[in-house]
Motif scaffolding. Structure first.
Motif, PDB file in Angstrom:
ATOM      1  N   GLN A 175       0.787  -1.216   0.041  1.00  0.00           N
ATOM      2  CA  GLN A 175      -0.121   0.208  -0.093  1.00  0.00           C
ATOM      3  C   GLN A 175       0.843   1.341   0.067  1.00  0.00           C
ATOM      4  OE1 GLN A 175      -3.384  -0.430   2.462  1.00  0.00           O
ATOM      5  NE2 GLN A 175      -4.265   0.597   0.660  1.00  0.00           N
ATOM      6  N   ALA A 176       1.975   1.189   0.699  1.00  0.00           N
ATOM      7  CA  ALA A 176       2.968   2.485   0.894  1.00  0.00           C
ATOM      8  C   ALA A 176       3.517   2.850  -0.471  1.00  0.00           C
ATOM      9  CB  ALA A 176       3.989   2.048   1.972  1.00  0.00           C
ATOM     10  N   ASP A 177       3.924   1.986  -1.261  1.00  0.00           N
ATOM     11  CA  ASP A 177       4.447   2.052  -2.588  1.00  0.00           C
ATOM     12  C   ASP A 177       4.238   0.811  -3.381  1.00  0.00           C
ATOM     13  OD1 ASP A 177       5.912   2.713  -4.802  1.00  0.00           O
ATOM     14  OD2 ASP A 177       7.296   3.750  -3.609  1.00  0.00           O
ATOM     15  N   ARG A 178       3.313   0.977  -4.255  1.00  0.00           N
ATOM     16  CA  ARG A 178       2.951  -0.358  -4.886  1.00  0.00           C
ATOM     17  C   ARG A 178       3.909  -0.704  -5.941  1.00  0.00           C
ATOM     18  NH1 ARG A 178      -0.122  -2.027  -9.114  1.00  0.00           N
ATOM     19  NH2 ARG A 178       0.029   0.070 -10.131  1.00  0.00           N
ATOM     20  N   LEU A 179       4.538   0.309  -6.628  1.00  0.00           N
ATOM     21  CA  LEU A 179       5.568  -0.126  -7.525  1.00  0.00           C
ATOM     22  C   LEU A 179       6.843  -0.298  -7.013  1.00  0.00           C
ATOM     23  CD1 LEU A 179       4.843   2.584 -10.515  1.00  0.00           C
ATOM     24  CD2 LEU A 179       3.966   0.152 -10.245  1.00  0.00           C
ATOM     25  N   ALA A 180       7.389   0.236  -5.939  1.00  0.00           N
ATOM     26  CA  ALA A 180       8.293  -0.291  -5.163  1.00  0.00           C
ATOM     27  C   ALA A 180       8.168  -1.837  -4.623  1.00  0.00           C
ATOM     28  CB  ALA A 180       8.668   0.540  -4.078  1.00  0.00           C
ATOM     29  N   PHE A 181       6.779  -1.993  -4.263  1.00  0.00           N
ATOM     30  CA  PHE A 181       6.627  -3.303  -3.732  1.00  0.00           C
ATOM     31  C   PHE A 181       6.870  -4.398  -4.912  1.00  0.00           C
ATOM     32  CE2 PHE A 181       3.583  -6.877  -3.597  1.00  0.00           C
ATOM     33  CZ  PHE A 181       3.767  -7.185  -2.357  1.00  0.00           C
ATOM     34  N   TRP A 182       6.594  -4.055  -6.070  1.00  0.00           N
ATOM     35  CA  TRP A 182       6.645  -5.119  -7.366  1.00  0.00           C
ATOM     36  C   TRP A 182       8.001  -5.132  -7.464  1.00  0.00           C
ATOM     37  CZ3 TRP A 182       3.632  -8.860  -7.707  1.00  0.00           C
ATOM     38  CH2 TRP A 182       2.066  -8.499  -7.488  1.00  0.00           C
ATOM     39  N   ASP A 183       8.879  -3.976  -7.516  1.00  0.00           N
ATOM     40  CA  ASP A 183      10.490  -3.969  -7.791  1.00  0.00           C
ATOM     41  C   ASP A 183      11.018  -5.061  -6.870  1.00  0.00           C
ATOM     42  OD1 ASP A 183      10.552  -2.144  -9.736  1.00  0.00           O
ATOM     43  OD2 ASP A 183      10.719  -0.537  -8.112  1.00  0.00           O
ATOM     44  N   GLU A 184      10.546  -4.988  -5.684  1.00  0.00           N
ATOM     45  CA  GLU A 184      11.133  -5.992  -4.595  1.00  0.00           C
ATOM     46  C   GLU A 184      10.550  -7.354  -4.895  1.00  0.00           C
ATOM     47  OE1 GLU A 184      10.641  -4.889  -0.536  1.00  0.00           O
ATOM     48  OE2 GLU A 184      10.961  -7.036  -0.007  1.00  0.00           O
ATOM     49  N   GLN A 185       9.747  -7.365  -5.305  1.00  0.00           N
ATOM     50  CA  GLN A 185       9.146  -8.898  -5.722  1.00  0.00           C
ATOM     51  C   GLN A 185      10.099  -9.510  -6.991  1.00  0.00           C
ATOM     52  OE1 GLN A 185       7.853 -10.625  -3.498  1.00  0.00           O
ATOM     53  NE2 GLN A 185       7.006  -8.405  -2.728  1.00  0.00           N
ATOM     54  N   ALA A 186      10.115  -8.510  -7.805  1.00  0.00           N
ATOM     55  CA  ALA A 186      10.837  -8.755  -9.203  1.00  0.00           C
ATOM     56  C   ALA A 186      12.384  -9.251  -8.801  1.00  0.00           C
ATOM     57  CB  ALA A 186      10.985  -7.738 -10.236  1.00  0.00           C
ATOM     58  N   GLY A 191     -17.792 -17.014 -30.701  1.00  0.00           N
ATOM     59  CA  GLY A 191     -17.256 -18.759 -30.743  1.00  0.00           C
ATOM     60  C   GLY A 191     -15.900 -18.706 -31.014  1.00  0.00           C
ATOM     61  N   LYS A 192     -15.084 -17.586 -31.494  1.00  0.00           N
ATOM     62  CA  LYS A 192     -13.596 -17.916 -31.710  1.00  0.00           C
ATOM     63  C   LYS A 192     -12.993 -17.726 -30.496  1.00  0.00           C
ATOM     64  CE  LYS A 192     -10.134 -15.927 -34.846  1.00  0.00           C
ATOM     65  NZ  LYS A 192      -9.178 -15.482 -34.069  1.00  0.00           N
ATOM     66  N   PRO A 193     -12.124 -18.859 -29.811  1.00  0.00           N
ATOM     67  CA  PRO A 193     -11.236 -18.692 -28.665  1.00  0.00           C
ATOM     68  C   PRO A 193     -10.328 -17.384 -28.769  1.00  0.00           C
ATOM     69  CG  PRO A 193     -11.307 -20.888 -29.699  1.00  0.00           C
ATOM     70  CD  PRO A 193     -11.912 -20.021 -30.693  1.00  0.00           C
ATOM     71  N   LYS A 194      -9.855 -17.081 -27.814  1.00  0.00           N
ATOM     72  CA  LYS A 194      -8.767 -15.751 -27.702  1.00  0.00           C
ATOM     73  C   LYS A 194      -7.388 -16.386 -27.336  1.00  0.00           C
ATOM     74  CE  LYS A 194     -11.570 -14.101 -24.483  1.00  0.00           C
ATOM     75  NZ  LYS A 194     -12.403 -13.301 -23.508  1.00  0.00           N
ATOM     76  N   GLY A 195      -6.614 -16.006 -28.037  1.00  0.00           N
ATOM     77  CA  GLY A 195      -5.099 -16.257 -27.704  1.00  0.00           C
ATOM     78  C   GLY A 195      -4.573 -15.301 -26.934  1.00  0.00           C
ATOM     79  N   ILE A 196      -4.643 -15.714 -25.347  1.00  0.00           N
ATOM     80  CA  ILE A 196      -4.274 -14.670 -24.553  1.00  0.00           C
ATOM     81  C   ILE A 196      -2.588 -14.779 -24.435  1.00  0.00           C
ATOM     82  CG2 ILE A 196      -4.180 -14.282 -21.889  1.00  0.00           C
ATOM     83  CD1 ILE A 196      -6.875 -14.015 -23.489  1.00  0.00           C
ATOM     84  N   LEU A 197      -2.093 -13.492 -24.407  1.00  0.00           N
ATOM     85  CA  LEU A 197      -0.652 -13.496 -24.423  1.00  0.00           C
ATOM     86  C   LEU A 197       0.021 -12.999 -23.101  1.00  0.00           C
ATOM     87  CD1 LEU A 197       2.064 -13.276 -26.227  1.00  0.00           C
ATOM     88  CD2 LEU A 197       1.415 -10.821 -26.653  1.00  0.00           C
ATOM     89  N   HIS A 198       1.067 -13.788 -22.829  1.00  0.00           N
ATOM     90  CA  HIS A 198       1.745 -13.525 -21.501  1.00  0.00           C
ATOM     91  C   HIS A 198       3.252 -13.305 -22.139  1.00  0.00           C
ATOM     92  CE1 HIS A 198      -1.192 -13.537 -18.479  1.00  0.00           C
ATOM     93  NE2 HIS A 198      -1.879 -14.521 -19.117  1.00  0.00           N
ATOM     94  N   THR A 199       3.775 -12.378 -21.343  1.00  0.00           N
ATOM     95  CA  THR A 199       5.424 -12.036 -21.553  1.00  0.00           C
ATOM     96  C   THR A 199       6.226 -12.493 -20.158  1.00  0.00           C
ATOM     97  OG1 THR A 199       4.998  -9.731 -20.862  1.00  0.00           O
ATOM     98  CG2 THR A 199       4.668 -10.367 -23.346  1.00  0.00           C
ATOM     99  N   SER A 200       7.308 -12.211 -20.335  1.00  0.00           N
ATOM    100  CA  SER A 200       8.266 -13.097 -19.217  1.00  0.00           C
ATOM    101  C   SER A 200       8.524 -12.311 -18.086  1.00  0.00           C
ATOM    102  CB  SER A 200       9.699 -12.955 -20.217  1.00  0.00           C
ATOM    103  OG  SER A 200       9.574 -13.593 -21.461  1.00  0.00           O
ATOM    104  N   GLY A 201       9.064 -11.209 -17.863  1.00  0.00           N
ATOM    105  CA  GLY A 201       9.475 -10.834 -16.583  1.00  0.00           C
ATOM    106  C   GLY A 201       8.452 -10.445 -15.681  1.00  0.00           C
ATOM    107  N   GLY A 202       7.376  -9.892 -15.981  1.00  0.00           N
ATOM    108  CA  GLY A 202       6.186  -9.420 -14.975  1.00  0.00           C
ATOM    109  C   GLY A 202       5.404 -10.835 -14.608  1.00  0.00           C
ATOM    110  N   TYR A 203       5.382 -11.624 -15.643  1.00  0.00           N
ATOM    111  CA  TYR A 203       4.683 -12.867 -15.427  1.00  0.00           C
ATOM    112  C   TYR A 203       5.273 -13.846 -14.501  1.00  0.00           C
ATOM    113  CZ  TYR A 203       2.972 -17.682 -16.080  1.00  0.00           C
ATOM    114  OH  TYR A 203       2.408 -19.078 -15.906  1.00  0.00           O
ATOM    115  N   LEU A 204       6.551 -13.877 -14.614  1.00  0.00           N
ATOM    116  CA  LEU A 204       7.302 -14.716 -13.599  1.00  0.00           C
ATOM    117  C   LEU A 204       7.228 -14.094 -12.354  1.00  0.00           C
ATOM    118  CD1 LEU A 204       8.606 -17.449 -13.942  1.00  0.00           C
ATOM    119  CD2 LEU A 204      10.940 -16.323 -14.191  1.00  0.00           C
TER     120      LEU A 204
END
Ligand code: 6R9
Length: 651
Positions: free
Chosen positions: A37-48, A269-282
């Motif tokens: 809550q204090a700093d969301r992006l800094a929090f994600w930096d730490e997780q990365a 009817g047409k299935p959607k190809g959901i695209l995921h990338t590398s750094g954030g996903y992992l």
């Protein structure tokens, strides 16, 4: 969901505070929320930073071209290195990564050091078959170690995989291969299912007749059943992978390099190809897996029962657990082969500590009886997970009591193929659990429930679930269709991601998921589109028109119920109705896959339609669920429902 079930759910008053001993030692502590809550992006930096990066990023989030996000901009890493090699480099090469349990009882335990060699060989073999960074590889395999190895091999060389569930038909496979322009398909002769070898390669053979992009088909030998062979196209895994060099130097790729495409049903009817990338996903797969399951890689034995054909298998068998250096069980077959205690036998055998499964499985186990799990020692279990659909409070209580020894915390995890990783879930050791509610957004995640006018609803009211902040493992788009991405998720409420789920906030502000609000059904935790099944039915020469609804089902959550109008020239008479119904059910199974096979097909003379010609599925759902039919005033012909009901009673 009806108002009645809704209020029943919200009167659920049982509470399960965390066990103090568990809470004191838990990985995730309450401060995690404050920190995020204090700093969301800094929090994600730490997780990365829990991952191993080759180049550090210069910007955490680039949202300037919303809703197209870029996370960890400028950073580079190799996903397979993070899931395999770095554990070997850290001195844990002898730790088991995978305990494979085949359905017939064969087993293999693969250490991280062995996995490194296997993935390297597969990576070298794929390169030898002409796969390059930026290409797509389709994977159509049973739950065998080669499935995990194939995914990691693709990641290692920077090619995106598109895993297609082995239960899907040749046609479903063909359209997915084609949409992604896959260069190579990895499959097997077959896999074991309910005690028998079940073939996979014939579906690939049929699919690739019409997929010009496919140059090679790489075939794992699993069952040794006979296969048709095309020398110019097919190669055996044991020829090209086993003989490949077992060293491969991983190269770092951009944080936004595509990691995978995974198709999911949409409202069309047409299935959607959901695209995921590398750094954030992992980053988010690893962070959620660690904290939600309280994972201790040195001593835990984790088991997720999903198939790698679904997103749960991607994030919580392959990427999250392996990034965290976990030891896990993977199981090939069904829970009742050769007997209904198979899951519990596996847990007892490996001393499984975390079990992650689906409500539909839990309800099936309940039906089979308490005495079955009671015959096994399940005392090793310390966290239980649920995913795929809302878990009803009775199933939750049963799970805790009969599987968790009335002790193990349950984490009811809400997320989607699109979100890539868990978004809403209790934290074991922190959250006082409420049976049936996924409860709270994880630290770092922003959610809300809004009304039609986009206004957040007060506690005690329901509306639409939205995600209010971009998150690292969010989908980056729909493969080849940026407009559909914006339209599907970002157009209903400006600036908010619309998940397609209804939800309610209770008096404490906790979230209760209420199921889809669009024409997507949830059968045994698998998303199926009504439109897709309707198209399959209408493609049958005897069918003039079809409407499909998801009716509530005790075991599978929802079940597919189809209403069909037969063609006048179908030569149909009442005496053949059973045969026609069987034919139509099989037709759907063949077109889409056995999981889409309707539980019921009802032959009718009319379908309820609005004046603008829209089928009112809500009314058909009332019929399928044996309820009094709701408001019919918007029907073009309000007598239609009476005719349908009368016809069904006569039939
Ligand atoms: C992970 C996965 C996503 C849809 C989602 C929702 C339903 C998933 C749930 C849940 C209530 C939970 N869903 N988990 N509903 N409680 N814990 O299942 O992905 O196959 O894409 O399905 O599943 O309706 O929108 P996916």
């Amino acid at each position: 969901m009806t108002d009645e079930t809704l209020s029943n759910l919200l009167h659920e008053e049982r509470r399960f505070p965390p066990d103090p001993a568990f809470a004191g030692a838990a990985l995730a502590q309450p401060e995690l929320y404050q920190q995020a809550q204090a700093d969301r992006l800094a929090f994600w930096d730490e997780q990365a930073r829990a991952l191993d990066w080759t180049t550090e990023w210069t910007q955490t989030l680039d949202w300037s071209n919303a809703p197209f996000a870029k996370w960890f901009v400028g950073g580079t890493l190799n996903v397979a290195y993070n899931c395999v090699d770095r554990h070997v480099d850290a001195g844990n090469g002898e730790r088991v990564a995978l305990h494979f349990e085949g359905e017939p009882g064969d087993t293999r335990s693969i250490t991280y050091a062995q996995l490194q060699r296997e993935v390297s060989k597969a990576a070298n073999a794929l390169l030898g078959l002409g796969v390059e960074a930026g290409d797509r590889v389709a994977i159509y395999l049973p739950m065998i170690p080669e499935a995990v190895i194939s995914m990691l091999a693709c990641a290692r060389i920077g090619a995106a995989h598109s895993v297609v569930f082995g239960g899907f038909s040749a046609e479903a496979l063909r359209s997915r291969i084609d949409d992604a322009d896959a260069k190579v398909v990895i499959t097997s002769d077959g896999g074991y299912r309910r005690g028998n070898p079940s073939a996979l390669k014939p579906a690939v053979d049929a699919a690739v007749v019409n997929t010009p992009s496919v140059k090679k088909v790489l075939v794992v030998q699993r069952t040794k059943q006979d296969v048709a062979w095309d020398d110019s196209r097919d190669v055996w895994w044991h020829d090209v992978v086993d003989s490949a060099e077992d060293v491969h130097q991983p190269q770092a790729f951009d944080a936004e390099n595509p990691l995978f495409i995974l198709y999911t049903s949409g409202t069309t009817g047409k299935p959607k190809g959901i695209l995921h990338t590398s750094g954030g996903y992992l980053t988010q797969a690893a962070y959620t897996h660690r904290n939600v399951f309280d994972l201790r890689p040195e001593k835990d034995i984790y088991w997720c029962t999903a198939d790698i054909g679904w997103v749960t298998g991607h994030s919580y068998i392959v990427y999250g657990p392996l990034a965290n250096g976990a030891t896990q069980v993977i199981y090939e077959g069904t829970p009742d082969t050769p007997h209904k205690g198979r899951f519990w036998e596996i847990i007892q055998k490996y001393k499984v500590t975390q079990l992650y499964t689906a409500p539909t499985a839990i309800r099936t186990f309940m039906k089979w009886g308490d005495d079955i799990p009671a015959q096994y020692d399940l005392s090793s279990l310390r966290v239980l997970g649920s995913v795929g659909e809302p878990i009803n409070p009775e199933a939750w209580i049963w799970y805790r009591k009969h599987i968790g020894g009335d002790q193990a915390p349950i984490v009811d995890t809400w997320w989607q193929t699109e979100t890539g990783a868990i978004m809403i879930s209790p934290l074991p050791g922190v959250t006082t659990a409420k049976p049936g509610s996924a409860q709270v957004a994880l630290p770092g995640i922003g959610i809300d429930v809004v009304d039609d006018a986009m206004k957040p609803v007060p506690n005690g009211s329901g509306g639409y679930l939205v995600l209010t902040e971009p998150w690292p493992s969010m989908l980056r788009g729909i493969w080849g269709d940026p407009e559909r991405f914006k339209e599907t998720y970002w157009s209903r409420f400006e600036g908010l991601y619309f998940a397609g789920d209804g939800a309610k906030k209770d008096e404490d502000g906790d979230i209760w998921l209420l199921g889809r609000v669009d024409d997507v059904m949830n059968v045994s935790g698998h998303r199926l589109s009504t439109t897709e099944i309707e198209s399959a039915l209408v493609s049958h020469p005897k069918v003039a028109e079809a409407a499909v609804v998801g009716a509530s089902d005790e075991t599978t959550g929802q079940a597919v119920c189809a209403f069909v109008i037969l063609r006048g020239d179908a030569g149909y008479d009442e005496s053949q109705s059973e045969a026609v119904i069987a034919e139509l059910r099989n037709h759907v199974a063949k077109e889409i896959g056995p999981i889409a096979k309707p539980r019921q097909v009802m032959v009718v003379n009319e379908l309820p339609k609005t004046r603008s010609g829209k089928i009112m599925r809500r009314l058909l759902q009332d019929v399928a669920e044996n309820r009094t039919v709701g408001d019919v005033t918007t029907l073009a012909d309000s007598t239609v429902m009476d005719l349908i009901k009368k016809g069904l009673r006569a039939g």
